[in-house]
Enzyme design. Sequence first.
Site, PDB file in Angstrom:
ATOM      1  CB  SER A   1     -19.551 -17.072   6.730  1.00 21.54           C
ATOM      2  OG  SER A   1     -19.465 -15.758   7.239  1.00 21.54           O
TER       3      SER A   1
ATOM      4  CG  HIS B   1     -17.606 -20.490   6.303  1.00 18.08           C
ATOM      5  ND1 HIS B   1     -18.447 -21.053   7.244  1.00 18.08           N
ATOM      6  CD2 HIS B   1     -17.137 -19.343   6.847  1.00 18.08           C
ATOM      7  CE1 HIS B   1     -18.513 -20.261   8.303  1.00 18.08           C
ATOM      8  NE2 HIS B   1     -17.724 -19.214   8.089  1.00 18.08           N
TER       9      HIS B   1
ATOM     10  CE  LYS C   1     -15.744 -20.731  10.632  1.00 15.22           C
ATOM     11  NZ  LYS C   1     -16.342 -20.244  11.881  1.00 15.22           N
TER      12      LYS C   1
HETATM   13  N1  PLP Z   1     -12.891 -16.166   8.807  1.00 13.89           N
HETATM   14  C1  PLP Z   1     -14.154 -16.511   8.535  1.00 13.89           C
HETATM   15  C2  PLP Z   1     -14.658 -16.377   7.139  1.00 13.89           C
HETATM   16  C3  PLP Z   1     -14.999 -16.984   9.562  1.00 13.89           C
HETATM   17  O1  PLP Z   1     -16.272 -17.324   9.310  1.00 13.89           O
HETATM   18  C4  PLP Z   1     -14.473 -17.099  10.873  1.00 13.89           C
HETATM   19  C5  PLP Z   1     -15.327 -17.582  12.002  1.00 13.89           C
HETATM   20  O2  PLP Z   1     -16.422 -17.184  12.226  1.00 13.89           O
HETATM   21  C6  PLP Z   1     -13.151 -16.735  11.107  1.00 13.89           C
HETATM   22  C7  PLP Z   1     -12.393 -16.267  10.060  1.00 13.89           C
HETATM   23  C8  PLP Z   1     -12.558 -16.854  12.467  1.00 13.89           C
HETATM   24  O3  PLP Z   1     -12.279 -18.204  12.695  1.00 13.89           O
HETATM   25  P1  PLP Z   1     -11.924 -18.725  14.171  1.00 13.89           P
HETATM   26  O4  PLP Z   1     -13.215 -19.128  14.797  1.00 13.89           O
HETATM   27  O5  PLP Z   1     -10.969 -19.846  13.954  1.00 13.89           O
HETATM   28  O6  PLP Z   1     -11.293 -17.564  14.869  1.00 13.89           O
END
Ligand code: PLP
Length: 413
Positions: free
Chosen positions: A200, A228, A259
């Site tokens: 990300s 993502h 997202k």
């Molecule tokens: N994994 C990745 C790659 C993320 O970018 C995020 C969120 O920032 C998460 C996990 C966590 O997701 P959630 O917002 O559903 O807890």
Amino acid sequence: QCVRIVSSCGSFRGYAAAAQARSVLENELAAIRAAGTWKGERVIKSKQGAHIHVDGSRGDILNFCANNYLGLSSHPEVVQAGVDALKMYGAGLSSVRFICGTQDIHKDLEQKLAKFHEREDCILYASCFDANAGLFEVLLGPDDAVLSDELNHASIIDGIRLCRAKRFRYKHMDLNDLEDKLKEAESSRLRLVVTDGVFSMDGDIAPLQGICDLAEKYGAMVFIDECHATGFLGARGRGTDELLGVMDRVQIVNSTLGKALGGAAGGYTVGPKPLIELLRQRSRPYLFSNSLPPPVVGSATRAVELLLASNEIAQSMAAKTMRFRNAMTQAGFTISGAAHPICPVMLGDAQLASLMADDMLNFGVYVIGFSYPVVPKGKARIRVQISAAHTDQDIDHCVDAFIQTGRKHGVIS
Ligand code: PLP
């Protein structure tokens, strides 16, 4: 009398401890400010979308920093589905799933997500952070091994910390290093290669074909975090595994509803049925945390239905991404990653990233500077994220604002 003296002495020591903690915390906060890495929070006074109202700024502000890749956060049908679910199923369950927190809409969403990802089964969590926190401890024990990309998301790192498997950290997207680590892990019972599908902070895409080749050569399984990618990568928006043609070679996928899939909250795991069943029995964030609220389930379900019906929205986002990347590169900026709506404008210096992001707001564009510890020291950037909700004019306005602020700060000539 004696009791009173002892208790006032006790309260004095409590007061002193609190004062000491306050001073430790204040020093820590001052150090963050001094390093120029303070993360302020701007306050939005409207719905999430391409155009928002930000406290302290006049009029419409163009938003280029949400993970609202498909513009579904405020899509009328997604919002209406949330309202309908709220009215029909209430605000929440006041329960975890296995006590009295499972409604038919939770089961329905799980089925739709399993179908979307073409996997056997699905389990919902309150967030993908929880899905990552709850997976590894259940699947892997002390006789097993986990091989993790060094730049994996914090929630994966934390989830792996909770499990008792042997840990191997391979260099970012480095297949040679992964192979070395797979050789070292050969005597373990189960081996799991763990990677973000898309990273990300850089918008770079994991080399999943090479990872799957190596996993098959050394008898390992593959896990990807698709936060993502879900909804928009690949011909039908199934994700990185579809984009790279390895849907049948990646065993476990974690992703988020927070997202592209409506943007409310929630996460999930899809994968083999016995794994999902075991997670329902043992995964701690699932067992010991409330069920997803009905309005969240309703909105996410509608988002998945829209994507199962058509990939038109995802395609329009891809075209806009290329418009932004090409124009910025031509203007002289360095944009990390390739062909992904995460477009990090690389600046290096943390203070520069923060100052430039503030200046962009004067041009009506909301972007955020990212610096250490979110990204490595010396690799500060402004992370621009393109959404299907942006128009071509929105993209051009953003590029123009970057050119003007970039010139002012000497980033481009
Ligand atoms: N994994 C990745 C790659 C993320 O970018 C995020 C969120 O920032 C998460 C996990 C966590 O997701 P959630 O917002 O559903 O807890």
